[in-house]
Design an enzyme around this catalytic site. Sequence first.
Site, PDB file in Angstrom:
ATOM      1  N   GLY A  98     -13.161 -29.522  11.781  1.00 29.78           N
ATOM      2  CA  GLY A  98     -13.114 -30.870  11.253  1.00 29.78           C
ATOM      3  C   GLY A  98     -14.264 -31.451  12.285  1.00 29.78           C
ATOM      4  O   GLY A  98     -14.096 -31.299  13.478  1.00 29.78           O
ATOM      5  N   GLY A 100     -14.631 -34.946  11.314  1.00 28.02           N
ATOM      6  CA  GLY A 100     -13.945 -36.575  10.618  1.00 28.02           C
ATOM      7  C   GLY A 100     -14.113 -37.293  12.467  1.00 28.02           C
ATOM      8  O   GLY A 100     -14.361 -36.605  13.213  1.00 28.02           O
ATOM      9  N   GLY A 105     -14.194 -37.162  17.874  1.00 27.34           N
ATOM     10  CA  GLY A 105     -13.699 -38.323  19.332  1.00 27.34           C
ATOM     11  C   GLY A 105     -13.400 -37.177  19.855  1.00 27.34           C
ATOM     12  O   GLY A 105     -13.875 -37.272  21.375  1.00 27.34           O
ATOM     13  N   GLY A 124     -22.978 -30.093   5.280  1.00 30.88           N
ATOM     14  CA  GLY A 124     -22.381 -31.351   4.624  1.00 30.88           C
ATOM     15  C   GLY A 124     -22.346 -32.467   5.330  1.00 30.88           C
ATOM     16  O   GLY A 124     -22.654 -32.271   6.599  1.00 30.88           O
ATOM     17  N   HIS A 184      -1.489 -34.851  14.169  1.00 32.84           N
ATOM     18  CA  HIS A 184      -0.601 -34.977  13.376  1.00 32.84           C
ATOM     19  C   HIS A 184       0.871 -33.878  12.590  1.00 32.84           C
ATOM     20  O   HIS A 184       0.372 -32.918  12.591  1.00 32.84           O
ATOM     21  CB  HIS A 184      -0.727 -35.559  11.232  1.00 32.84           C
ATOM     22  CG  HIS A 184      -0.405 -36.769  10.750  1.00 32.84           C
ATOM     23  ND1 HIS A 184       0.736 -37.230  11.147  1.00 32.84           N
ATOM     24  CD2 HIS A 184      -0.436 -37.040   9.966  1.00 32.84           C
ATOM     25  CE1 HIS A 184       0.702 -37.852  10.286  1.00 32.84           C
ATOM     26  NE2 HIS A 184       0.127 -38.077   9.605  1.00 32.84           N
TER      27      HIS A 184
END
Length: 410
Positions: A98, A100, A105, A124, A184
């Site tokens: 990912g 995102g 970051g 994408g 998470h």
Amino acid sequence: MTLIARAAIRQLTTRVSGAASAVPTSARSLSVLVRSPAIVTNLPRASLCRTVLTFNQHTRGLKTIDFGGTKEVVYERTDYPPQKLQETFKNDTLTVLGYGPQGRGQALNLRDNKLNVIIGSRKGPSWDKAVKEGWVPGKTLFEINEACEKGTIIMNLLSDAAQSKLWNQIKPFLTKGKTLYFSHGFSVVFAKDTGVVPPKDIDVILVAPKGSGTTVRNLFLEGRGINGSVAVYQDVSGKAKERAIALGVGVGTGYLYETTFKQEVYSDLYGERGVLMGAIQGLFLAQYEVLRAHGHSPSEAFNETVEEATQSLYPLVGANGMDWMYANCSTTAQRGALDWYRRFYNLNRPLFEELYESVANGTETRRSLDKNSRPNYRAELEVELAEIADHEMWRAGKAVRKLRPENQKQ
Ligand SMILES: NC(=O)c1ccc[n+]([C@@H]2O[C@H](COP(=O)([O-])OP(=O)(O)OC[C@H]3O[C@@H](n4cnc5c(N)ncnc54)[C@H](OP(=O)(O)O)[C@@H]3O)[C@@H](O)[C@H]2O)c1
């Protein structure tokens, strides 16, 4: 959290950011409430970085902090310089899944720390962004399966919904000896709903930066580090904790607080639905609408609800605590705040209990997975976001923000 615990966190934040709390500022004097607007840090960037470097040299070895009577272990960045990180991970390929906010970051920070990091993304917007930022297809950027195959540490920074959706695709690549990393506890803790049950023969670790991926990156570039939580779910190698801490520093954290996957996800879901986002928007809106209903202008209602809070009071609360704020405002404000906080507390405490229960029993997870996995998820979300953005309060806010001195064109 007790006042003493907050003081300990402030002390750490001050050490991490190098904030010199005695530095006076004249820029933030908007509030008539504040008697002594003196203590927000407003140092220029360069001197801030200098302060950090000097300070860190003196704070090595800082490990056990007393948070209001409870001693907790805190890990700090200065004990993990880049050379140590490079040595720790010299045989590893770090696969960041990912690109995102967190993927970006954390991956950029790992790359700047000279670790061997590659990206796994579908084609994408994320893929295109990664290419723009120097990740090379076929070399450091791959489709998800290929990236998982190459990686020894799989850093799952896909959206929480995608972690569940793609689990069966990723799982075969999690072979013995590899490490699975999350930011998470969501997927693993709510496995009944997400289906994410890691194989028993791999390390499973967590580093959760306490802020968005953009802040993770920006603070790193400023020579600072964001606070983060660190946890171990499975330790097969016997080195999971040490590697989790090192990885946490590698992705850009400054201080790492120990937690568990469960405590991390409960507190995170609870906090963002509460005072960090949900509750605060609800309170802002309620206060604003009552002012408007009683004939106050939009600018007055906004200034008295949001602008003064974010520009004057909250920075002072951040720097010094609400205890200081209460002790350093006009006696009129003080009396009113002392009387009314109890009423807000009494009304809201049961709601917070209800919210915690909703997190703990998985209702919030199921709702998030359900909503965020729908094919028309984006379109539905846009409608809800537009409702907030189109509300008069935030439209008034745009106009108010334009008038801030820093937003005035010369
Ligand atoms: N944001 C925070 O403040 C924060 C803080 C700490 C931890 N975390 C955790 O960090 C993780 C990542 O969060 P995030 O904020 O960076 O971003 P996010 O919006 O949750 O995830 C975005 C990434 O997931 C990819 N993705 C989504 N659906 C996919 C699918 N079906 N197949 C393949 N890729 C898919 C997106 O790719 P496309 O661009 O192709 O859609 C994008 O690269 C989460 O576990 C989150 O809870 C977030």
